[in-house]
Design a protein around this motif. Structure first.
Motif, PDB file in Angstrom:
ATOM      1  N   MET A   1       0.834  -1.184   0.000  1.00  0.00           N
ATOM      2  CA  MET A   1       0.000   0.000   0.000  1.00  0.00           C
ATOM      3  C   MET A   1       0.878   1.247   0.000  1.00  0.00           C
ATOM      4  SD  MET A   1      -3.528  -0.189   1.196  1.00  0.00           S
ATOM      5  CE  MET A   1      -4.543  -1.515   0.705  1.00  0.00           C
ATOM      6  N   GLU A   2       0.325   2.340  -0.501  1.00  0.00           N
ATOM      7  CA  GLU A   2       1.069   3.591  -0.572  1.00  0.00           C
ATOM      8  C   GLU A   2       1.192   4.248   0.787  1.00  0.00           C
ATOM      9  OE1 GLU A   2      -0.263   6.509  -3.349  1.00  0.00           O
ATOM     10  OE2 GLU A   2      -0.728   4.975  -4.809  1.00  0.00           O
ATOM     11  N   LYS A   3       2.170   5.074   0.889  1.00  0.00           N
ATOM     12  CA  LYS A   3       2.356   5.893   2.076  1.00  0.00           C
ATOM     13  C   LYS A   3       1.415   7.086   1.982  1.00  0.00           C
ATOM     14  CE  LYS A   3       5.286   6.583   5.550  1.00  0.00           C
ATOM     15  NZ  LYS A   3       5.242   5.791   6.717  1.00  0.00           N
ATOM     16  N   ALA A   4       0.775   7.435   3.083  1.00  0.00           N
ATOM     17  CA  ALA A   4      -0.083   8.608   3.097  1.00  0.00           C
ATOM     18  C   ALA A   4       0.780   9.850   2.933  1.00  0.00           C
ATOM     19  CB  ALA A   4      -0.861   8.670   4.412  1.00  0.00           C
ATOM     20  N   ASN A   5       0.174  10.961   2.617  1.00  0.00           N
ATOM     21  CA  ASN A   5       0.890  12.219   2.465  1.00  0.00           C
ATOM     22  C   ASN A   5       1.646  12.515   3.761  1.00  0.00           C
ATOM     23  OD1 ASN A   5       1.740  14.840   2.173  1.00  0.00           O
ATOM     24  ND2 ASN A   5      -0.238  15.631   1.548  1.00  0.00           N
ATOM     25  N   GLU A   7       3.274  14.956   4.663  1.00  0.00           N
ATOM     26  CA  GLU A   7       3.044  16.311   5.156  1.00  0.00           C
ATOM     27  C   GLU A   7       1.866  16.294   6.124  1.00  0.00           C
ATOM     28  OE1 GLU A   7       0.947  20.107   3.142  1.00  0.00           O
ATOM     29  OE2 GLU A   7       2.628  19.279   2.044  1.00  0.00           O
ATOM     30  N   SER A   8       0.934  15.383   5.917  1.00  0.00           N
ATOM     31  CA  SER A   8      -0.282  15.342   6.695  1.00  0.00           C
ATOM     32  C   SER A   8      -0.274  14.257   7.761  1.00  0.00           C
ATOM     33  CB  SER A   8      -1.478  15.084   5.777  1.00  0.00           C
ATOM     34  OG  SER A   8      -1.517  16.020   4.745  1.00  0.00           O
ATOM     35  N   SER A   9       0.323  13.119   7.470  1.00  0.00           N
ATOM     36  CA  SER A   9       0.244  11.989   8.382  1.00  0.00           C
ATOM     37  C   SER A   9       1.474  11.097   8.212  1.00  0.00           C
ATOM     38  CB  SER A   9      -1.017  11.179   8.091  1.00  0.00           C
ATOM     39  OG  SER A   9      -1.050  10.020   8.873  1.00  0.00           O
ATOM     40  N   SER A  10       1.928  10.543   9.312  1.00  0.00           N
ATOM     41  CA  SER A  10       3.058   9.620   9.241  1.00  0.00           C
ATOM     42  C   SER A  10       2.597   8.175   9.084  1.00  0.00           C
ATOM     43  CB  SER A  10       3.902   9.760  10.508  1.00  0.00           C
ATOM     44  OG  SER A  10       3.121   9.416  11.639  1.00  0.00           O
ATOM     45  N   LYS A  11       1.288   7.960   9.078  1.00  0.00           N
ATOM     46  CA  LYS A  11       0.737   6.614   8.963  1.00  0.00           C
ATOM     47  C   LYS A  11       0.479   6.273   7.505  1.00  0.00           C
ATOM     48  CE  LYS A  11      -1.432   7.279  13.417  1.00  0.00           C
ATOM     49  NZ  LYS A  11      -1.661   8.677  13.731  1.00  0.00           N
ATOM     50  N   ASP A  12       0.651   4.996   7.159  1.00  0.00           N
ATOM     51  CA  ASP A  12       0.407   4.607   5.773  1.00  0.00           C
ATOM     52  C   ASP A  12      -1.056   4.206   5.570  1.00  0.00           C
ATOM     53  OD1 ASP A  12       0.228   2.036   6.813  1.00  0.00           O
ATOM     54  OD2 ASP A  12       2.058   1.330   5.895  1.00  0.00           O
ATOM     55  N   VAL A  13      -1.416   4.034   4.320  1.00  0.00           N
ATOM     56  CA  VAL A  13      -2.793   3.724   3.950  1.00  0.00           C
ATOM     57  C   VAL A  13      -3.257   2.427   4.603  1.00  0.00           C
ATOM     58  CG1 VAL A  13      -4.312   3.187   2.003  1.00  0.00           C
ATOM     59  CG2 VAL A  13      -2.605   4.987   1.779  1.00  0.00           C
ATOM     60  N   ALA A  14      -2.366   1.447   4.703  1.00  0.00           N
ATOM     61  CA  ALA A  14      -2.721   0.156   5.308  1.00  0.00           C
ATOM     62  C   ALA A  14      -3.174   0.330   6.757  1.00  0.00           C
ATOM     63  CB  ALA A  14      -1.540  -0.807   5.236  1.00  0.00           C
ATOM     64  N   TYR A  15      -2.577   1.257   7.472  1.00  0.00           N
ATOM     65  CA  TYR A  15      -2.968   1.516   8.863  1.00  0.00           C
ATOM     66  C   TYR A  15      -4.443   1.913   8.938  1.00  0.00           C
ATOM     67  CZ  TYR A  15      -3.382   3.960  13.312  1.00  0.00           C
ATOM     68  OH  TYR A  15      -3.815   4.389  14.551  1.00  0.00           O
ATOM     69  N   LEU A  21     -11.248  -2.147   8.719  1.00  0.00           N
ATOM     70  CA  LEU A  21     -11.518  -3.590   8.749  1.00  0.00           C
ATOM     71  C   LEU A  21     -11.911  -4.059  10.150  1.00  0.00           C
ATOM     72  CD1 LEU A  21      -8.770  -4.955   6.357  1.00  0.00           C
ATOM     73  CD2 LEU A  21     -11.259  -5.165   6.058  1.00  0.00           C
ATOM     74  N   GLU A  22     -11.379  -3.408  11.191  1.00  0.00           N
ATOM     75  CA  GLU A  22     -11.733  -3.756  12.566  1.00  0.00           C
ATOM     76  C   GLU A  22     -13.207  -3.467  12.871  1.00  0.00           C
ATOM     77  OE1 GLU A  22      -9.063  -1.768  15.262  1.00  0.00           O
ATOM     78  OE2 GLU A  22      -7.295  -2.739  14.384  1.00  0.00           O
ATOM     79  N   VAL A  23     -13.797  -2.513  12.153  1.00  0.00           N
ATOM     80  CA  VAL A  23     -15.195  -2.139  12.412  1.00  0.00           C
ATOM     81  C   VAL A  23     -16.080  -2.361  11.185  1.00  0.00           C
ATOM     82  CG1 VAL A  23     -14.601  -0.464  14.219  1.00  0.00           C
ATOM     83  CG2 VAL A  23     -14.720   0.287  11.828  1.00  0.00           C
ATOM     84  N   VAL A  24     -15.608  -3.216  10.260  1.00  0.00           N
ATOM     85  CA  VAL A  24     -16.306  -3.383   8.987  1.00  0.00           C
ATOM     86  C   VAL A  24     -17.744  -3.892   9.169  1.00  0.00           C
ATOM     87  CG1 VAL A  24     -15.528  -5.734   8.411  1.00  0.00           C
ATOM     88  CG2 VAL A  24     -15.959  -4.077   6.576  1.00  0.00           C
ATOM     89  N   ASP A  25     -17.986  -4.783  10.128  1.00  0.00           N
ATOM     90  CA  ASP A  25     -19.343  -5.280  10.338  1.00  0.00           C
ATOM     91  C   ASP A  25     -20.266  -4.170  10.818  1.00  0.00           C
ATOM     92  OD1 ASP A  25     -18.730  -7.855   9.506  1.00  0.00           O
ATOM     93  OD2 ASP A  25     -18.206  -8.518  11.539  1.00  0.00           O
ATOM     94  N   ASN A  26     -19.765  -3.327  11.696  1.00  0.00           N
ATOM     95  CA  ASN A  26     -20.551  -2.193  12.176  1.00  0.00           C
ATOM     96  C   ASN A  26     -20.836  -1.216  11.031  1.00  0.00           C
ATOM     97  OD1 ASN A  26     -21.912  -0.609  14.029  1.00  0.00           O
ATOM     98  ND2 ASN A  26     -20.068   0.329  14.839  1.00  0.00           N
TER      99      ASN A  26
END
Length: 135
Positions: A1-5, A7-15, A21-26
């Motif tokens: 998966m790509e890295k998020a911007n 400049e805006s976030s240090s977390k990647d898209v997969a995060y 996915l943890e709340v997909v049923d809800n």
């Protein structure tokens, strides 16, 4: 998966995708029974993430002092698209549950910054003012 911007976030898209996915049923329970059956959990989560990112980006453009970003977006999408986007967001035609949008914003920003961003956007969109009145 790509890295998020970065400049805006240090977390990647997969995060962010994994958090959905943890709340997909809800999230699925917010839709008419059977309407999301054609998507597996990963496809559904990615669709929710992409739609939510579009909305969050629009909220950022609407509430920050990044005139150049807004001008570039307006140039590429046009004023009609920007106006229609606001209408769709307010009418919830994008069908993103608000709690999911808030979850992603809370993961992306610290609490105060995320709350302020939403407050400014809603105040401006609904009432035409960024600042909350003391009244």
């Amino acid at each position: 998966m790509e890295k998020a911007n970065t400049e805006s976030s240090s977390k990647d898209v997969a995060y962010f995708n994994n958090k959905i996915l943890e709340v997909v049923d809800n999230a699925r329970s917010c839709y008419v029974d059977g309407s999301t059956d054609k998507f597996n959990d990963h496809e559904f989560a990615l669709m929710m993430l992409l739609d939510a990112c579009f909305i969050i980006n629009h909220i950022e453009l609407s509430t920050t002092d990044t005139y150049n970003k807004l001008r570039t977006t307006r140039h590429h999408l046009g004023m009609l698209a920007l106006s229609t986007t606001v209408r769709d967001i307010v009418l919830l035609e994008d069908q993103i549950p608000f709690w999911l949008l808030k979850l992603l914003i809370s993961l992306r920003y610290d609490k105060d910054e995320g709350d302020e961003l939403l407050e400014m956007f809603l105040n401006f969109t609904l009432f035409g003012e960024y600042e909350q009145k003391e009244e």
